[in-house]
Design a protein around this motif. Structure first.
Motif, PDB file in Angstrom:
ATOM      1  N   ARG A   1     -51.552  13.078  13.159  1.00  0.00           N
ATOM      2  CA  ARG A   1     -51.648  14.118  12.130  1.00  0.00           C
ATOM      3  C   ARG A   1     -50.461  15.054  12.264  1.00  0.00           C
ATOM      4  O   ARG A   1     -49.900  15.233  13.360  1.00  0.00           O
ATOM      5  N   ILE A   2     -50.087  15.643  11.156  1.00  0.00           N
ATOM      6  CA  ILE A   2     -48.992  16.614  11.103  1.00  0.00           C
ATOM      7  C   ILE A   2     -49.573  17.873  10.482  1.00  0.00           C
ATOM      8  O   ILE A   2     -50.190  17.812   9.412  1.00  0.00           O
ATOM      9  N   TYR A   3     -49.390  18.998  11.153  1.00  0.00           N
ATOM     10  CA  TYR A   3     -49.989  20.239  10.678  1.00  0.00           C
ATOM     11  C   TYR A   3     -49.069  21.419  10.990  1.00  0.00           C
ATOM     12  O   TYR A   3     -48.262  21.369  11.911  1.00  0.00           O
ATOM     13  N   PRO A   4     -49.190  22.515  10.217  1.00  0.00           N
ATOM     14  CA  PRO A   4     -48.362  23.701  10.488  1.00  0.00           C
ATOM     15  C   PRO A   4     -49.025  24.571  11.545  1.00  0.00           C
ATOM     16  O   PRO A   4     -50.250  24.660  11.622  1.00  0.00           O
ATOM     17  N   ASP A   5     -48.195  25.222  12.369  1.00  0.00           N
ATOM     18  CA  ASP A   5     -48.757  26.184  13.311  1.00  0.00           C
ATOM     19  C   ASP A   5     -48.636  27.578  12.701  1.00  0.00           C
ATOM     20  O   ASP A   5     -48.205  27.738  11.562  1.00  0.00           O
ATOM     21  N   ARG A   6     -49.001  28.580  13.438  1.00  0.00           N
ATOM     22  CA  ARG A   6     -48.998  29.950  12.905  1.00  0.00           C
ATOM     23  C   ARG A   6     -47.603  30.492  12.637  1.00  0.00           C
ATOM     24  O   ARG A   6     -47.437  31.402  11.855  1.00  0.00           O
ATOM     25  N   ASP A   7     -46.602  29.921  13.309  1.00  0.00           N
ATOM     26  CA  ASP A   7     -45.231  30.378  13.119  1.00  0.00           C
ATOM     27  C   ASP A   7     -44.537  29.663  11.967  1.00  0.00           C
ATOM     28  O   ASP A   7     -43.350  29.867  11.746  1.00  0.00           O
ATOM     29  N   GLY A   8     -45.234  28.796  11.257  1.00  0.00           N
ATOM     30  CA  GLY A   8     -44.651  28.071  10.143  1.00  0.00           C
ATOM     31  C   GLY A   8     -43.928  26.803  10.554  1.00  0.00           C
ATOM     32  O   GLY A   8     -43.322  26.141   9.730  1.00  0.00           O
ATOM     33  N   GLN A   9     -43.995  26.459  11.832  1.00  0.00           N
ATOM     34  CA  GLN A   9     -43.359  25.231  12.310  1.00  0.00           C
ATOM     35  C   GLN A   9     -44.376  24.097  12.205  1.00  0.00           C
ATOM     36  O   GLN A   9     -45.569  24.292  12.374  1.00  0.00           O
ATOM     37  N   TRP A  10     -43.885  22.883  11.936  1.00  0.00           N
ATOM     38  CA  TRP A  10     -44.762  21.726  11.784  1.00  0.00           C
ATOM     39  C   TRP A  10     -44.894  20.998  13.108  1.00  0.00           C
ATOM     40  O   TRP A  10     -43.920  20.825  13.829  1.00  0.00           O
ATOM     41  N   ILE A  11     -46.124  20.573  13.411  1.00  0.00           N
ATOM     42  CA  ILE A  11     -46.467  19.932  14.678  1.00  0.00           C
ATOM     43  C   ILE A  11     -46.972  18.521  14.389  1.00  0.00           C
ATOM     44  O   ILE A  11     -47.726  18.308  13.443  1.00  0.00           O
ATOM     45  N   VAL A  12     -46.561  17.544  15.213  1.00  0.00           N
ATOM     46  CA  VAL A  12     -47.090  16.187  15.115  1.00  0.00           C
ATOM     47  C   VAL A  12     -47.940  15.930  16.352  1.00  0.00           C
ATOM     48  O   VAL A  12     -47.575  16.319  17.460  1.00  0.00           O
ATOM     49  N   GLU A  13     -49.095  15.307  16.130  1.00  0.00           N
ATOM     50  CA  GLU A  13     -50.017  15.027  17.231  1.00  0.00           C
ATOM     51  C   GLU A  13     -50.528  13.597  17.107  1.00  0.00           C
ATOM     52  O   GLU A  13     -50.999  13.192  16.043  1.00  0.00           O
ATOM     53  N   ASP A  14     -50.406  12.839  18.179  1.00  0.00           N
ATOM     54  CA  ASP A  14     -50.963  11.491  18.228  1.00  0.00           C
ATOM     55  C   ASP A  14     -52.465  11.625  18.480  1.00  0.00           C
ATOM     56  O   ASP A  14     -52.887  12.400  19.330  1.00  0.00           O
ATOM     57  N   LEU A  15     -53.261  10.890  17.731  1.00  0.00           N
ATOM     58  CA  LEU A  15     -54.716  11.002  17.833  1.00  0.00           C
ATOM     59  C   LEU A  15     -55.321   9.887  18.684  1.00  0.00           C
ATOM     60  O   LEU A  15     -56.372   9.344  18.360  1.00  0.00           O
ATOM     61  N   GLY A  16     -54.652   9.555  19.788  1.00  0.00           N
ATOM     62  CA  GLY A  16     -55.167   8.538  20.697  1.00  0.00           C
ATOM     63  C   GLY A  16     -54.959   7.129  20.176  1.00  0.00           C
ATOM     64  O   GLY A  16     -55.780   6.245  20.424  1.00  0.00           O
ATOM     65  N   SER A  17     -53.863   6.908  19.482  1.00  0.00           N
ATOM     66  CA  SER A  17     -53.592   5.587  18.912  1.00  0.00           C
ATOM     67  C   SER A  17     -53.274   4.578  20.007  1.00  0.00           C
ATOM     68  O   SER A  17     -52.852   4.934  21.099  1.00  0.00           O
ATOM     69  N   THR A  18     -53.453   3.312  19.685  1.00  0.00           N
ATOM     70  CA  THR A  18     -53.209   2.239  20.647  1.00  0.00           C
ATOM     71  C   THR A  18     -51.719   2.057  20.931  1.00  0.00           C
ATOM     72  O   THR A  18     -51.303   1.960  22.076  1.00  0.00           O
ATOM     73  N   ASN A  19     -50.909   2.021  19.881  1.00  0.00           N
ATOM     74  CA  ASN A  19     -49.482   1.740  20.031  1.00  0.00           C
ATOM     75  C   ASN A  19     -48.603   2.986  20.105  1.00  0.00           C
ATOM     76  O   ASN A  19     -47.400   2.877  20.282  1.00  0.00           O
ATOM     77  N   GLY A  20     -49.175   4.157  19.953  1.00  0.00           N
ATOM     78  CA  GLY A  20     -48.430   5.396  20.133  1.00  0.00           C
ATOM     79  C   GLY A  20     -47.671   5.856  18.912  1.00  0.00           C
ATOM     80  O   GLY A  20     -47.439   5.123  17.959  1.00  0.00           O
ATOM     81  N   THR A  21     -47.286   7.136  18.967  1.00  0.00           N
ATOM     82  CA  THR A  21     -46.468   7.783  17.949  1.00  0.00           C
ATOM     83  C   THR A  21     -45.205   8.244  18.645  1.00  0.00           C
ATOM     84  O   THR A  21     -45.273   8.823  19.732  1.00  0.00           O
ATOM     85  N   TYR A  22     -44.062   8.015  18.028  1.00  0.00           N
ATOM     86  CA  TYR A  22     -42.774   8.353  18.637  1.00  0.00           C
ATOM     87  C   TYR A  22     -42.058   9.385  17.802  1.00  0.00           C
ATOM     88  O   TYR A  22     -41.958   9.262  16.581  1.00  0.00           O
TER      89      TYR A  22
END
Length: 177
Positions: free
Chosen positions: A127-148
């Motif tokens: 998932r990709i979401y904004p933080d409070r400072d307006g910066q965008w964050i990417v988070e891997d949700l426990g996927s098998t092959n990973g997010t790079y």
């Protein structure tokens, strides 16, 4: 067996058979036509977004507010911020999603914001979401092959630099202005 029991069993079997046919048709339809994309800029959505923006601006410190023509205020730090998410490689090349402060889900699930037709993607991959400072964050949700993110496998939520490639299987996504 009585005639009534036999009739009830036949009707039950017929109902289960029709349920199977309906589900099979829905699966084939979603494979052929994809998922339905709805407009997010409807009146109701625009009104809710406007209320959320006003509430956020009222809670922002005065030094972060800037007067715009027409009496509107906006954050100063938003000039260099990305405005869209672009798929640059993979089967969805050219797909663009406008960044409007909402969380963007990536994966094979049909309710994801970007549905990835990739054998290496999990149903709820990242998932990709904004933080409070307006910066965008990417988070891997426990996927098998990973997010790079720029050839580095993600283990924790990580800020996304503008133009840095996010790779999920064969799909590459970037934040752009």
């Amino acid at each position: 067996m009585s005639e009534l029991t036999l009739t009830v069993m036949r009707l039950g079997f017929l109902a289960v058979l029709w349920l199977f046919v309906i589900v099979a048709v829905q699966v084939i339809r979603s494979d052929l036509f994809g998922t339905r994309v709805t407009q997010r800029g409807s009146r109701r959505g625009a009104a809710a977004a406007g209320q959320a923006q006003r509430a956020q601006q009222q809670t922002a410190p005065p030094q972060q507010r800037q007067q715009q023509p027409g009496g509107r205020r906006a954050d100063r730090g938003r000039r260099g911020a990305p405005t869209k998410l672009v798929v640059s490689e993979g089967t969805l090349t050219g797909t663009t999603v406008a960044l409007q402060g909402q969380t963007i889900s990536l994966g094979r699930a049909h309710d994801s914001t970007i549905v990835l037709d990739d054998d290496y993607a999990s149903s709820r991959h990242a998932r990709i979401y904004p933080d409070r400072d307006g910066q965008w964050i990417v988070e891997d949700l426990g996927s098998t092959n990973g997010t790079y993110l720029d050839r580095t496998r993600l283990t924790t939520p990580t800020p996304i630099p503008l133009g840095a490639p996010i790779r999920i299987g064969k799909t590459v996504i970037e934040l752009r202005k």
